[in-house]
Design a protein around this motif. Structure first.
Motif: not given
Length: 490
Positions: A42-48, A50-54, A102-103
């Motif tokens: 699962t890509e989503q989390t408040l820890l980083y 994820h939108t920018q990395i994707r 994994h992202l």
């Protein structure tokens, strides 16, 4: 309840694994059973972010698929950072037994492959000067990792297990530091070629070495005198460490080893010895100094090779003692000398139980450490040192002792990746006493197992800097060749 029982059984398989492959296989099963494998997917989390990395991952993949080298280089020039979008946070590596999202791993792999693509371009596609400039800037921006081996007396064999595990995965950073017991292990590694070190780390050779060490401890601590015969220490150092200078060791192995030493007198400063600051200093003497526990070993005068290749005193008016008393983990100096900004720490110094929550949780004297508190102890020691410096004019030994005690407790014992021994089950009275062969080999295995648990974090966080270092090594050689050709033509 049944799930909890199965997880306990799987954890037992992890704890009893005899190799990293076996440990990793058990860890994969554990993550599936615990649900952490779904968390990784699962890509989503408040820890980083994820939108920018994707978005950046998709852009890099698109440029590489179209072989748009200009677009790829431009995107990489926007920034190669180890903490892009917060992806370097430790919290992202503590849930799963194996790695992180994994992202993040896909993004790191894509950056590494993109860098290799740019490096492989011909000079006609992108000029050598432009590539050379880009890789130097990227390396400066991204930084590099260092392995710091702390002091910790007879726990030093834990470091050997850490290095063994990292070597088997080709993950030993090019920058290492060592203090006290850590200086011995860093010097063993930094004065041997890879084939020689792999031979040293073979299980049967480690057992033979453990027998030598157990015999040495037995001789050293035999009797009631507190003053250990320094000749025993010298014999151990001569047996383990080739007689090389720091510069010679670097030329032999390509590794930057750094050894901390503390001053034996007041009003002097500690030193970090290496091929940059002290290239001609003999490593054996540096190790002897870094292991010279005040009151146990005599202070050591360093030696260096002069321009004629002769051995002579180095700073003959100064003597040095145990490096862990002043700079156990020399992070700031490593940052200044090598551009290090990511630290892997093999932390065997019991002081870390007062300063690091992870170590406290596993420490047998953790309750006492929690009650006393690092800050409380530091305030008390600082007060004692102030009184000694103010009123102890006729007590130079007391002043030196309180000064060293303050230095020990006020140091920073943190690392981005912290690897600890099992403090809970280790008798702290043995920290400077005799250990059996079996106890030494248990420490080696503990070092391996503790490193296996952090291996994927180390791999992900150091992969890009490792690729950059390898590319720059090739490009620097090419640049030297170009300059040599220009001189010949001139």
């Amino acid at each position: 309840m049944l799930k909890s029982k199965k997880l306990e059984q799987q954890q037992a398989l992890l704890d009893n694994a005899s190799s990293y492959d076996e440990w990793r296989e058990a860890a994969e099963v554990y993550d599936v059973m615990s649900g952490e494998s779904r968390w990784r997917q699962t890509e989503q989390t408040l820890l980083y972010d994820h939108t920018q990395i994707r978005q950046r991952l998709d852009k890099l993949r698109n440029y590489r698929a179209k072989k748009d080298n200009a677009g790829l280089l431009f995107t990489l020039n926007e920034g190669v950072h180890g903490n892009m979008g917060g992806m370097g946070k430790t919290a992202l590596y503590t849930r799963s037994k194996l790695g992180t999202k994994h992202l993040i791993e896909d993004y790191v792999n894509e950056i590494a492959e993109s860098l290799q693509d740019i490096a492989s371009l011909s000079d006609a596609e992108v000029s050598f000067e432009e590539k050379y400039d880009f890789f130097h800037r990227a390396s400066l921006c991204y930084g590099r990792s260092a392995l710091m081996l702390s002091g910790g007396g007879s726990l030093g064999h834990f470091h050997i297990g850490v290095l063994k595990a990292l070597m088997e995965q080709d993950l030993v950073p090019s920058v290492l530091s060592g203090a006290s017991a850590g200086s011995v292990v860093s010097a063993i590694f930094g004065t041997r070629t890879k084939p020689q070190m792999l031979e040293f780390l073979r299980p049967e050779n480690l057992v033979t070495e453990a027998k030598e060490e157990a015999s040495w401890f037995n001789r050293m601590f035999h009797g009631e005198t507190s003053q250990i015969d320094v000749r025993d220490v010298e014999q151990m150092v001569v047996r383990l460490i080739p007689d090389l200078t720091f510069q010679e060791a670097f030329e032999l192995t390509g590794y930057n080893i750094n050894i901390s030493v503390a001053p034996a007198e007041l009003h002097q400063t500690s030193r970090l010895l290496n091929a940059i600051t002290s290239p001609n200093v003999f490593i054996r003497k540096a190790v002897m100094a870094s292991c010279a526990i005040p009151g146990v070993f005599p202070a050591v005068m360093l030696e260096a090779k002069n321009i004629r290749g002769e051995r002579q005193p180095y700073l003959p008016t100064r003597k040095w003692v145990d490096g862990s008393f002043s700079d156990d983990l020399p992070a700031k100096r490593l940052a200044r000398l090598y551009g290090v900004n990511h630290y892997i720490g093999s932390l065997i110094n019991p002081i870390v139980m007062f300063t690091n929550e992870d170590a406290l949780e596993s420490g047998g004297i953790g309750d006492m450490a929690r009650k006393l508190g690092h800050k409380s102890i530091s305030v008390w020691i600082r007060g004692m040192d102030n009184m000694a410096q103010k009123y102890g004019k006729n007590w130079p030994r007391v002043k030196l002792f309180t000064n060293m005690a303050q230095s020990v407790f006020l140091q920073n014992y943190q690392a981005d990746v912290a690897i600890f021994p099992d403090f809970k089950n280790f008798n702290m009275r043995k920290i400077i006493s005799q250990l059996t062969v079996d106890e030494l080999m248990v420490l080696v295995r503990q070092g391996e197992q503790a490193t296996w648990r952090k291996m994927d974090m180390i791999r992900t966080c150091s992969q890009i800097s490792k690729v950059l270092d390898e590319i720059l090594l090739r490009y620097d050689d090419k640049e030297l060749h170009r300059l040599s050709r220009r001189k010949q033509l001139a």
